[in-house]
Write an enzyme that holds these catalytic residues in place. Structure first.
Site, PDB file in Angstrom:
ATOM      1  N   TYR A  34      -5.888   6.405   5.296  1.00 18.84           N
ATOM      2  CA  TYR A  34      -6.085   5.494   4.176  1.00 18.84           C
ATOM      3  C   TYR A  34      -5.309   4.193   4.389  1.00 18.84           C
ATOM      4  CZ  TYR A  34      -5.506   2.999  -0.066  1.00 18.84           C
ATOM      5  OH  TYR A  34      -5.478   1.961  -0.956  1.00 18.84           O
ATOM      6  N   ASP A  55      -9.126   5.097  -2.292  1.00 15.64           N
ATOM      7  CA  ASP A  55      -8.022   5.694  -3.049  1.00 15.64           C
ATOM      8  C   ASP A  55      -8.629   6.405  -4.272  1.00 15.64           C
ATOM      9  OD1 ASP A  55      -8.716   3.683  -4.789  1.00 15.64           O
ATOM     10  OD2 ASP A  55      -6.747   2.761  -4.895  1.00 15.64           O
ATOM     11  N   GLU A  89       0.829  -1.209   0.000  1.00 13.25           N
ATOM     12  CA  GLU A  89       0.000   0.000   0.000  1.00 13.25           C
ATOM     13  C   GLU A  89       0.863   1.258   0.000  1.00 13.25           C
ATOM     14  OE1 GLU A  89      -3.125   0.607  -0.430  1.00 13.25           O
ATOM     15  OE2 GLU A  89      -3.730  -1.486  -0.541  1.00 13.25           O
TER      16      GLU A  89
END
Ligand code: SF4
Length: 388
Positions: free
Chosen positions: A142, A160, A59
């Site tokens: 996030y 995202d 990520e």
């Protein structure tokens, strides 16, 4: 396997079905998305074991990075730092070198700091609690949501840019998605869409749909959500998501110089905070108005090292694009103007320096433009090249 490249047999039948408003069809959307993902997902190295470490690294790495490039970096990273303990034990130089070329080097420093924190405070086991994940260096909302949902199955959305686009189109969000109120609307729909017990699959399916089908130029003819898509129904797909203000990309003229002495070259290490923190560079800086690049490189060396230098060679221009500016770097070969002057610099813009043998540069983490210059000047013949 990406079997979404051609319209599947049922696509035309699905496209001709009547519009089903998404707000009233959440379970059908969830099902359609999961079915599509089961068949169309790309095989990616972090989708094998779903360890928190792999999910986390992937990520962080994929922010601002193309998928293909991200996979290469990910594989090399895992070969070098296969687990949290290996990363925590690494020195920063090695971590930055491994990251080199991905930019935003604070991400690499944060990965290292977080790995050390996990070893010190969690006995080496990645924390599963959202608050503890959020408390790791460099982990924002996030990334924390992605780790908690994809690695630990927490019912949280991952929003995202791909997911923003899908939701803005399906739910016809009609103002700029990066700002409230639209950002809040997107987050709320994203959460509503996560099915109980299937957060991992669902979140990845949303991101994958945005990456493969609901792209900037959408491929509605193969989209599993076509019948639920408000903006397709209204014929305004190209107008969603509503863009915000575009960042202005500024041109920057800068110089750098490779100062040579007795077969070695001078490099310095930037301070830990700020742009290119802790990376090694050839000294230099911006060209001031009414100054030639040659004058600028001589001045910059004097200001940053107290060396009096003169230009001995011109190495051309290196161009490199960054998020907010486009760098034009004028490169020079330099020599000390007075050979008798001390080889010890007085550093004002660096924490340390060294006279390095050219082959040592390969082991130092450098900004992309400086790496290009080093490679241009000192690249080893392909047969003997270092394989990172
Ligand atoms: S129908 Fe088109 S615009 Fe709507 S979600 Fe699918 S690909 Fe995106």
């Amino acid at each position: 396997m990406d079997s979404s490249s051609s319209a599947p047999a049922g696509a035309s039948a699905r496209m001709s079905q009547p519009f089903a408003p998404p707000q009233q069809n959440i379970p059908r959307i969830q099902r359609a998305l999961l079915d599509w993902f089961a068949v169309n997902q790309r095989r990616l190295p972090w989708r094998v074991h779903y360890t928190p470490y792999e999910v986390w690294v992937s990520e962080v790495m994929l922010q601002q990075t193309q998928m293909e490039r991200g996979v290469d970096y990910f594989n090399r990273w895992m070969a070098r730092f296969p687990d949290i303990a290996a990363l925590a034990a690494a020195d920063e130089e090695a971590v930055l070198r491994q990251w080199e070329g991905l930019g935003y080097y604070s991400r690499a420093r944060h990965l290292l700091a977080a790995a050390r924190k996990i070893m010190a405070e969690h006995g080496g086991a990645f924390p599963s609690d959202l608050e503890a994940i959020r408390a790791l260096p460099g982990v924002g909302p996030y990334t924390a949501g992605a780790i908690a949902s994809i690695a630990f199955g927490e019912k949280l959305p991952c929003v995202d840019a791909n997911v923003e686009r899908v939701i803005a189109r399906v739910f016809d969000v009609d103002s700029p998605v990066k700002q409230d109120p639209a950002a809040g609307v997107v987050r709320r729909w994203a959460l509503r869409l996560v099915p109980e017990g299937l957060a991992r699959e669902h979140n990845q399916a949303m991101m994958e749909l945005g990456a493969l089908v609901c792209r900037k130029k959408p491929r509605c003819e193969v989209c599993p959500l076509a019948v639920f898509c408000s903006s397709r129904h209204l014929g305004i797909v190209e107008q969603r998501p509503v863009p915000g203000k575009k960042a202005v990309i500024k041109p920057v003229q800068a110089v750098t110089g490779v100062l040579r002495r007795a077969g070695r070259v001078f490099v310095q290490k930037r301070p830990p905070s700020g742009v290119w923190g802790n990376l090694w560079e050839f000294p230099g800086g911006r060209v001031e108005p009414d100054e030639s690049p040659e004058q600028a490189v001589v001045r910059e060396f004097m200001e940053e090292t107290a060396f009096t230098v003169r230009v001995a060679a011109t190495y051309g221009i290196i161009r490199h694009g960054y998020t907010t500016y486009r760098l034009t770097l004028h490169c020079f070969g330099l020599e000390l103007a007075d050979a008798a002057q001390s080889a010890l610099p007085q550093l004002t813009a660096a924490t340390e320096s060294r006279w390095a043998r050219p082959e040592e540069l390969d082991g130092l983490a450098m900004p992309a433009a400086h790496r290009k210059l080093a490679d241009r000047l000192f690249a080893v013949a392909p047969s003997a090249a270092h394989t990172p």
